[in-house]
Every structure is written in structure tokens, then in C-alpha cells.
Design an enzyme around this catalytic site. Structure first.
Site, short mmCIF file in Angstrom:
data_model
loop_
_atom_site.label_atom_id
_atom_site.label_comp_id
_atom_site.label_asym_id
_atom_site.label_seq_id
_atom_site.Cartn_x
_atom_site.Cartn_y
_atom_site.Cartn_z
N ASN A 581 0.72 -9.99 -0.45
CA ASN A 581 0.38 -11.18 0.74
C ASN A 581 -0.19 -10.53 1.92
O ASN A 581 -1.05 -9.52 1.73
CB ASN A 581 1.99 -11.47 1.13
CG ASN A 581 2.82 -10.51 1.78
OD1 ASN A 581 2.58 -9.36 1.44
ND2 ASN A 581 3.15 -10.86 2.95
N CYS A 583 0.54 -9.08 4.58
CA CYS A 583 1.11 -7.75 5.16
C CYS A 583 1.63 -6.72 4.13
O CYS A 583 2.34 -5.89 4.43
CB CYS A 583 2.13 -8.22 6.20
SG CYS A 583 1.74 -9.44 7.26
N GLU A 585 3.79 -6.69 1.80
CA GLU A 585 5.13 -6.36 1.17
C GLU A 585 5.79 -7.25 0.08
O GLU A 585 6.83 -7.01 -0.27
CB GLU A 585 6.23 -6.55 2.49
CG GLU A 585 6.69 -7.91 2.95
CD GLU A 585 5.70 -8.64 3.81
OE1 GLU A 585 6.07 -9.50 4.45
OE2 GLU A 585 4.55 -8.13 4.01
#
Length: 955
Positions: A581, A583, A585
């Protein structure tokens, strides 16, 4: 203003150029003199002061110098602009604010000798005034206050002093007197009620650098302003209340707040069906006192419900609104709302930003992250762009898989032409993210992912460069490499690597592990036989070096690993993980029919630490309740596209993470760069994983298994710790990962087999950039950036001081003005301060003082317990090719699924002066100003966009 250094030539020689700073706009501003009088702001006086300062240092040659003439003109315009920008008409400045700006401008311009003379002169004059005045008590000036309706009334000095005293109550090493002194110094006859409320807040926040507890004082003073706004709005008449009065007034305010929120269309009418009296009686007014200034100001600016700029949502109402929104489908929803509220308001756990924004509202888009796969046709590409806009509209962060889109020069059957590749479409996606800015709350954010074998990979690496054809650049979009293990093996063995266009090798997109390696080698053989039209061979090491070079130069693309994401995915039986995604994670399956959705929230680890270590009982309670909240999000959520709804209801993934990890280490007296820290990362994540899986199994027993459970790793008794064996089997010698455990996993494994899981995925560590500010702890798993700095975000600039360090320095008699000055000079680091003991230097080492391998090793220990991934920033003070190569190879060999930003220090030095000026809106006058520059400004453009004042996109 003036500075009375003797000049040998007339001031008039330099003032004509400065006249341009005296514009019509500046005439609307006023200056509070030291005697309390108010005069119009005159920009020419700044030029005069600067001129005299240069004359004092350089003498006659300064008066005759065209260089000095131009410097004075430039600095005068800069200072006037800094003072007046973003201000309302009628803004007032104190004379000291203007002098602060002059000092700061000289320092920034590196006119150090002139700045030193100016500082020394100010200090001398301050001493003279102090000696002359000999003030022994705080006395209120005789002034009148202008109310919102225009009426004039005398200053209610008793209430002002009472509010400040109440704000200081119960806090060590703070006092009301300096706040009141500074407040009285900055108010004037005819001040508005709004300005009067700001004055003590501004006064208190200037003291935070000397005593961290003033951050709580500043927050409590801001609470007074918020109470006036909220109570007046919901009750329809001007009202004020002290914090002590709110112990009884919250219960009467809350029903009026709910009614008003529904009336103005900002609250879901369903909330009125709750037993409001029972709910209101559960509110804990004392928890308003837990906020630090940065956290409350952030909530005030962006989270609290408001209409036409008037906030009418108090903090405990905010937490209860979120809790009610998450409990709306519970059977005993009042009981569950109160349970959820207790968890949030205690700061033990915090939901992600979209949930906080939208829970309990008419459009409850509560999910954090969305992952999509872009298909290789024009309809699919522009549908993906439209989906991005719809998902971003309500605060979703986006990850797009572009690996299926054919490359530059490939054949287009419909037009018998050649493709322009993925770059022009990425440019469209970039501009869409900027256009849809989540209702002005924060900039839209998206990350594009591309597999390393794609023929356009080299152009893709250049997307964030500031040079070249701007039509083939995406300056606002994040990018990430989706790297297969085979490529890393070729790099390790100095082998060749072949690039393909996906329209000719369509199955590579869905393959991983040994199946990918076998098929890839088949296509390489076809390319050698000239059976593919688009293919190019490169040396793997050369491409790897270029990837690392671009990562260092532009911060992108990030390095993420395809095979561990898939081989350890619980859901590999029904799909493929094609990207992460925004970021890095989230690792969930995507396809044409399913847009992956993840619902995030984070445990505040610092709240679960005692002197004896991790409080397992409290952690278990927190995780159990938090998992229920996250699971509820899936059913309540407002889905903007059907593919997201279908995927989320079928798989029900959630991502529980953590924050306050650095705080926990410092409470436990464990340095980050130590074996003990690695062990604690392992212990704490094992406990969180155990409790999260247990809680999901409990929910499965109560509510039923998720729809696609059968065939998953869970259903086969393979837990995250067990899935390491699958990666090891595929990768062989290139995996070095610890597999030890301490808890009773056999019993939990049997329970999962017996009752199933409610959620396909349960764990993911997000950056927590904003929600950690709300809770007043370090974000996510990050090491301390600095021990003293100014943080910039959309709410302004905030002094951040490490309170644990200050407490230790006080204990050892080392916290004084000299230590503060040293911390400023050494950029928040203790390393060069000789009088600080070595044990404190180790415990409070900052991110760039820590060898990054400690961060990777700790992340590896956490990764073995996590079914998704973690946002892991890597810090390196002096990056070079060899160091980066070793670091990212280590991350791969340690079994990490993803990495996030590479952070490196800039070559420029941060500002050393203290800036006490503000713009009247609780923001520092300079966006980068202050005693130290903000983290993102100190990393030469390679910082995490989560620290970008316009982003904070994940949480």
C-alpha cells in the site's frame, strides 16, 4: 523598532530600498511596544535596524557597499513577508517577535558576525530593562476586551489567572507566573476575545523547550479556547467553562452536541437512538488533561467536527463519537461504545485517521488502505484512476499495481500502433492524487508498484527526478519496486537479468517462488531465440545499483520483496499479493474483481510497560477490544467502489500495529542499538501476535469464520511463525531468520484449527504519523529522530522535547540553559556533549547515530510474528553505495517483506536560534524555523512523506 548602535552615515542612505516592504497590506498590522502602546507596523524600520547592525560590524564600508544595500533590501522583504503571511487583517505583533525574525533572518543568511552583534545588543538591553523595572509581582494591565458582538468590557483578570493556574495544576516544574507575565506583555487595550484566548497559549508554548511539561499546560490552555467555541455553539449563547466545571458540564453538553451535529448534517442520526444519558455519564472529563499540545492542536485543526470554522466537538465527545460509530451494530451498543471509548480516551489504542475522521458520520469511510491492480487496457487503466479518486475522497491511502500494463514500444492490436508504456498513465494518476485532497483535510496519496522485470523499469526509476522531461515525472506520487527473489539471487551471483513487456509474458505477474523462477527462465530462453518482440538483457548488479542510486537521490522507488509477501501470505490459496500500500505495511491479494482493503489501528506500547516489563494482562485486554473494533469497521464501512466491498467482506483483513516503541525502550532503559532491544522487539511482537490471533479466533467462535477461510494457511494450522519454513524452502541459503518462540503456540494453533479465524490477516505495523502525535508518543517502531527539534505538520510548527531525557538530566543535575543550548547546537544529539554520561548517550542515541543493521534485525524479529508487513524506515547518516548495498541485502536476507523510506541527513546545518514568534494561530512564524529544523527539512528531500506537512496520509 530600532537598535541604537551608532552609525557613521545617515540611515537615509539605506531606507529607499526598504520602502518597498511598507505595502498597503502591512499597514493593517500593528506592533505592541514594550510600554503596552500600539503603533502601526512599519516595514521600513526593519531595514533601519538591519542597516545599523551591519554598520556596527562593518563600519563605513557597509554604508558604501551595494552588497549590504541589496542584503538589507532582501532581508527586509523576507522578514515582512514572514510576519504578515497567512494573517488575518488587524494582526498584532509584539516588538520582540519582530526582533526574533530579524535575528533569525541574519542567521539563515549566514551573516553570523552581524547576528552575534544583534543578539548581544538585545541581551544587553533586556538586562538593562530588567534592572530598571525590578518587577516582583505579576500585575494585570488596565485594558478592555472586545467581545464577538462588538461590546467592550474590562479584562476579567481573575478568570484569566484562574485558567492559567488551573492549567499548571499537578504538573512538576511549571509555574503560572512566567505565562501570565508573557501574556500581559502581549495583550493591549481593545484586544479581541479571540486574541486574548490565544495569548496565554502562545506564552506557554515558548517555554516547552526549557520544560517539557509546558506542553501539557499549552494543551490545557487550548482546551479553554475549545470549550468556549463548543459550548457557545451547541447552546446558542456565549459560554465559558473551566476544566473543573467540565466534570459536571460534559453530561449536559453531550446530548446538545449530538443534536447539533445531526442538525448540521455532520453526525449520523442513528447516534440519537443510543441511550444518550448513559453514554454521557460515561465521559471522563479528566482525560482532557492527558493531551500534549501537538496532539490537541492536531485534533483541533483537523479532526474535531466543525462548521464554518467553529469547532463544536470536545475531546471526550470526539472519542465517544468514534466509539458509538464503531458500536452502532452491536447488540448492547451502549456497553460496547463505552468499552471502545475507554480504550481510545486512555490512549491505550488508537484507530487510524479515516476511522477518527468519519466514524459516526453520514459517510463512515473508516478504512485506511486500498490496493488495486491496473489491467492492460484503456478502460481498465482509467477505471483504476477513477477508483483512486473515489477511494481518496474519503481519506483512503492507495497502492496501485502497474505491472500488467504493457511497456514502451509494445504492439497495440486495436490501433496497430505502439504503446507509450506506463509512464504517461502514472502521470495521470499522480495528478489525480493532487486533485482529490480528501476534503482539504490532507493531500491525496498514492504509491505505484512495478515488478523489476518490467521493460519500463529504468524509466520508472527516474519518475521522481527533478530533471528531464517533466511530462514523464511524477513529483507527488510515491513509487516502489516489487522485487522477486530471483532478481536478488542474480544480484548476489552477479548474473544477467532480462526485462520483458508484460503483454508477452502475462503469467509472470501471478507467479512467485520457484514457479516464477522456472517460468522466468523459460521466457529468457525464448528471448534468446528472438521469439519475443520486446526484451532487453542487463547486468543485474547494474540495475540494482541504479535502484539504490535513485533511492538515495530521490527517496524512491522503495524496495519491497514480492516472494516473502506471497509465500507467507495466509491467503495464497485464493489470490496473489501484487503490491503493498501507500506505506508498505499491507500485503493483501488484488485482482480485477477485488480491491484489497485494510482497516488499521495501533496499540500504544508505552501504555503497556511497567517497571517489570511488558504488562501482558493489560495488553491482552487492549488487543481483545481493539480487534473487535477493527472487525466492526468492515461491516459498518462506507465503500465507494463495489470491488472494495466484495474483497473486504469476503476476507475481512485488519491490520493491528503499534506505536510508542521508542518510548517503551526508554522506559525500560534499553538502548536501541543493543541485543536487549532486539529481544524486546521479539518479545513484544510475539505477545501482540499471540493476543491478536487469539482475539480473532474468539470472534470467529462468536460471529463465524471469514468466508475464504477454507484452504488458507490458518485452516492448515500454519501460523505466521510457521510460514517462515515456506519461505526458507523456496529461498534456501539466502534466508537468515530467527525462528525461536516463548509462548504456547501449540495450544493456539489447535484453537484456530477448531474455531477458525474471523479475519484473514490481523497484523500490520503502519507509520502512525498523526495518531502517535495525538497520543503523545514516538511514531510506530521509529527510533528517536532527535531529542529536541521543531516538528512541522499541517497544524503548524511544534517544539518536541524528549521528556525521558529531560527527566534523566534533571536527576543528574545536568538540565540547564547550557544543556538546552548544546542540544540545539548539536542538532538534538548528546554524542558531542562531553558532560553527558555514556549510558545516557547510548540510551538516547538518535536515529542517525544508530547503525541501521540494528533496525533491520529488530524488524526481522517482528516480521516472524506478522502476517502482513511493517513500515520500516532506514536511517543512514553518510550513505554510500557499499553501505546501501549491504543494508538492503541484509533486509532481504533477514526475511523482511518490505522497506519504506531511506532517510539520510542533508549536507546543510539546521538553524541554531530559538524562534519564539508566532502568527497568532499557534503556528511558528517560519515553516522551517525554530531552534531546529523539522525532520523532513533535515533529510535533504529524502524524508518520509508522512512527515510532509501536507500529507500524513497513512494514519
Amino acid at each position: 523598532m530600532s537598535i541604537t548602535i551608532e552609525a557613521r552615515r545617515s540611515e537615509a542612505d539605506f531606507t529607499p530600498a526598504a520602502e518597498r516592504t511598507k505595502s498597503v497590506a502591512t499597514q493593517t498590522y500593528q506592533v505592541i511596544r514594550r510600554n503596552g502602546s500600539v503603533t502601526p507596523f512599519d516595514g521600513t524600520k526593519i531595514a533601519v535596524a538591519l542597516t545599523k547592525a551591519f554598520l556596527a560590524v562593518e563600519g563605513n564600508r557597509a554604508a558604501a557597499s551595494r552588497r549590504v544595500h541589496e542584503i538589507v533590501e532582501q532581508l527586509s522583504e523576507q522578514i515582512s513577508s514572514s510576519l504578515t503571511r497567512r494573517q488575518d487583517r488587524g494582526r498584532t505583533f509584539h516588538i520582540e517577535e519582530i526582533q526574533d525574525q530579524v535575528e533569525l533572518a541574519l542567521m539563515r543568511g549566514e551573516h553570523h558576525k552581524v547576528a552575534r552583534a544583534y543578539v548581544l545588543y538585545r541581551e544587553k538591553r533586556a538586562r538593562e530593562r530588567a534592572e530598571a523595572e525590578q518587577v516582583t509581582a505579576v500585575e494585570a494591565p488596565k485594558i478592555n476586551v472586545r467581545a464577538p458582538d462588538g461590546s467592550i468590557a474590562p479584562l476579567d483578570d481573575k478568570r484569566l489567572q484562574g485558567v492559567v493556574v488551573e492549567a499548571c495544576a499537578g504538573l512538576a516544574d511549571v509555574a503560572a507566573e512566567p505565562i501570565l507575565t508573557e501574556t500581559y506583555r502581549n495583550i493591549y487595550d481593545g484586544i479581541t476575545a479571540s486574541e486574548l484566548m490565544l495569548a496565554p497559549i502562545l506564552a506557554a508554548r515558548t517555554l516547552i523547550e526549557t520544560e517539557p511539561n509546558y506542553t501539557y499546560v499549552s494543551a490545557r490552555l487550548l482546551m479553554d479556547k475549545l470549550r468556549q467555541e463548543a459550548l457557545s455553539f451547541v447552546h446558542g449563547t456565549y459560554e465559558q467553562a473551566t476544566q473543573s466545571e467540565m466534570e459536571t458540564r460534559y453530561a449536559e453538553y453531550f446530548p446538545a452536541y449530538i443534536a447539533k451535529g445531526v442538525e448540521v448534517g455532520l453526525l449520523d442520526p442513528e447516534l440519537q437512538r443510543f441511550d444518550i444519558k448513559r453514554i454521557a455519564n460515561a465521559l471522563r472529563a479528566d482525560r482532557d488533561m492527558k493531551f500534549q499540545f501537538l496532539g490537541l492542536q492536531t485534533l483541533y485543526d483537523r479532526y474535531f467536527l466543525q462548521t464554518r470554522g467553529v469547532r463544536f466537538e470536545l475531546p471526550q465527545a470526539f472519542f465517544m463519537r468514534v466509539a458509538m460509530g464503531l458500536a452502532v451494530r452491536e447488540i448492547d451498543r451502549e456497553a460496547k461504545a463505552i468499552e471502545f471509548y475507554d480504550l481510545l480516551s486512555s490512549f491505550d489504542f488508537m484507530c487510524s485517521t479515516p476511522t477518527l475522521f468519519n466514524a459516526g458520520t453520514p459517510r463512515p469511510q473508516l478504512s485506511s488502505c486500498f490496493l488495486t491492480t491496473v489491467s492492460d487496457d484503456l478502460d481498465g487503466i482509467f477505471k483504476a484512476v477513477k477508483d483512486n479518486a473515489l477511494l481518496a475522497k474519503y481519506s483512503g491511502g492507495l497502492g496501485n499495481d502497474w505491472s500488467r500494463v504493457r511497456g514502451l514500444g509494445s504492439h497495440i492490436k486495436g490501433t496497430n500502433g505502439e504503446s507509450q508504456g506506463i509512464v504517461p498513465f502514472l502521470k495521470v494518476a499522480n495528478d489525480t492524487a493532487i486533485a482529490v485532497n480528501q476534503g482539504g483535510k490532507r493531500k491525496g496519496a498514492v504509491c505505484a508498484y512495478l515488478e523489476t522485470w518490467h521493460i519500463d523499469i529504468e524509466e520508472y526509476l527516474d519518475l521522481r527526478k527533478n530533471t528531464g522531461d517533466d511530462r514523464r515525472r511524477t513529483h507527488d506520487m510515491n513509487t516502489a519496486n516489487w522485487v522477486p527473489d530471483l532478481f536478488m539471487q542474480r544480484v548476489a551471483e552477479d548474473g544477467q537479468w532480462t526485462l520483458f513487456s508484460p503483454d508477452e509474458v502475462p503469467d509472470l505477474h501471478d507467479l512467485y517462488g520457484r514457479a516464477f523462477a522456472e517460468r522466468y527462465q523459460h521466457y529468457e530462453q525464448m528471448a534468446e531465440r528472438m521469439e519475443l518482440k520486446i526484451a532487453r538483457r542487463v547486468r543485474a548488479v547494474d540495475l540494482w545499483r541504479r535502484m539504490l542510486t535513485m533511492l538515495f537521490e530521490t527517496g524512491h522507488p522503495w524496495v519491497t520483496f514480492k516472494d516473502p509477501c506471497n509465500l507467507r501470505s495466509p491467503q495464497q490459496h485464493c489470490g496473489v499479493v501484487h503490491s503493498s500500500n501507500l506505506c508498505t505495511e499491507i500485503t493483501l491479494n488484488t485482482s480485477d474483481n477485488e480491491v484489497a482493503v485494510c482497516n488499521l489501528g495501533s496499540i500504544n506500547l508505552a501504555q503497556h510497560i511497567t517497571e517489570k516489563g511488558l504488562d501482558r494482562a493489560r495488553l491482552a485486554r487492549t488487543v481483545k477490544t481493539a480487534m473487535r473494533m477493527l472487525d466492526n469497521v468492515i461491516d459498518i464501512n462506507f465503500y465507494t467502489i463495489p470491488e472494495a466491498r466484495r474483497s473486504n467482506l469476503r476476507h475481512r483483513p485488519v491490520g493491528m500495529g503499534l506505536m510508542g516503541y521508542q518510548d517503551a525502550l526508554q522506559i525500560l532503559r534499553i538502548p536501541v542499538s543493543s541485543d536487549a532491544a532486539i529481544a524486546f522487539a521479539d518479545e513484544s511482537m510475539e505477545a501482540i501476535s499471540y493476543e491478536a490471533i487469539s482475539a480473532s479466533a474468539d470472534l470467529a467462535e462468536e460471529r463465524g469464520r471469514y468466508a475464504s477461510y477454507d484452504g488458507s494457511l490458518w485452516s492448515r494450522g500454519i501460523l505466521p511463525i510457521d510460514s517462515i519454513a515456506l519461505l526458507a524452502e523456496a529461498r534456501g541459503e539466502y534466508l537468515r531468520m530467527d525462528t525461536s518462540s516463548t509462548l504456547d503456540w501449540d495450544a493456539l494453533r489447535e484453537r484456530v484449527l477448531a474455531v477458525g479465524m474471523r479475519n484473514s490477516n490481523v497484523l500490520a505495523i503502519a507509520p502512525t504519523a498523526t495518531i502517535s502525535n495525538i497520543c503523545g508518543v514516538a511514531q510506530s517502531i521509529e527510533p528517536a529522530f532527535r531529542n529536541l527539534y521543531v516538528k512541522a505538520n499541517m497544524s503548524g510548527d511544534f517544539t518536541v522535547v524528549n521528556p525521558y531525557l529531560v527527566a534523566d538530566l534533571k536527576t543528574r543535575g545536568l538540565w540547564d540553559e547550557v544543556m538546552i543550548s548544546d542540544l540545539k547546537y548539536f542538532d538534538g544529539s548528546l554524542g558531542s556533549i562531553d558532560r553527558v554520561p555514556n549510558d545516557l548517550k547510548a540510551l538516547y542515541a538518535t536515529a542517525f547515530e544508530i547503525d541501521a543493521h540494528w533496525l533491520v534485525d529488530a524488524a526481522s524479529r517482528r516480521q516472524k510474528w506478522i502476517d502482513q508487513a511493517q513500515s520500516l524506515n532506514l536511517y543512514i547518516a553518510a550513505p554510500n553505495g557499499r553501505a546501501l548495498d549491504a543494508l538492503y541485502k541484509l533486509a532481504w536476507e533477514r526475511g523482511l517483506k518490505t522497506t519504506y523510506y531511506l532517510r539520510s541527513q542533508s549536507a546543510t546545518h539546521v538553524e541554531k536560534s530559538t524562534l519564539k514568534g508566532t502568527d497568532g494561530k499557534l503556528n511558528a512564524v517560519s515553516s522551517g524555523g525554530g531552534m531546529l529544523s523539522a525532520p523532513e527539512e533535515a533529510m535533504s528531500g529524502r524524508s518520509c512523506s508522512i512527515d510532509d506537512p501536507t500529507c500524513e496520509a497513512c494514519q
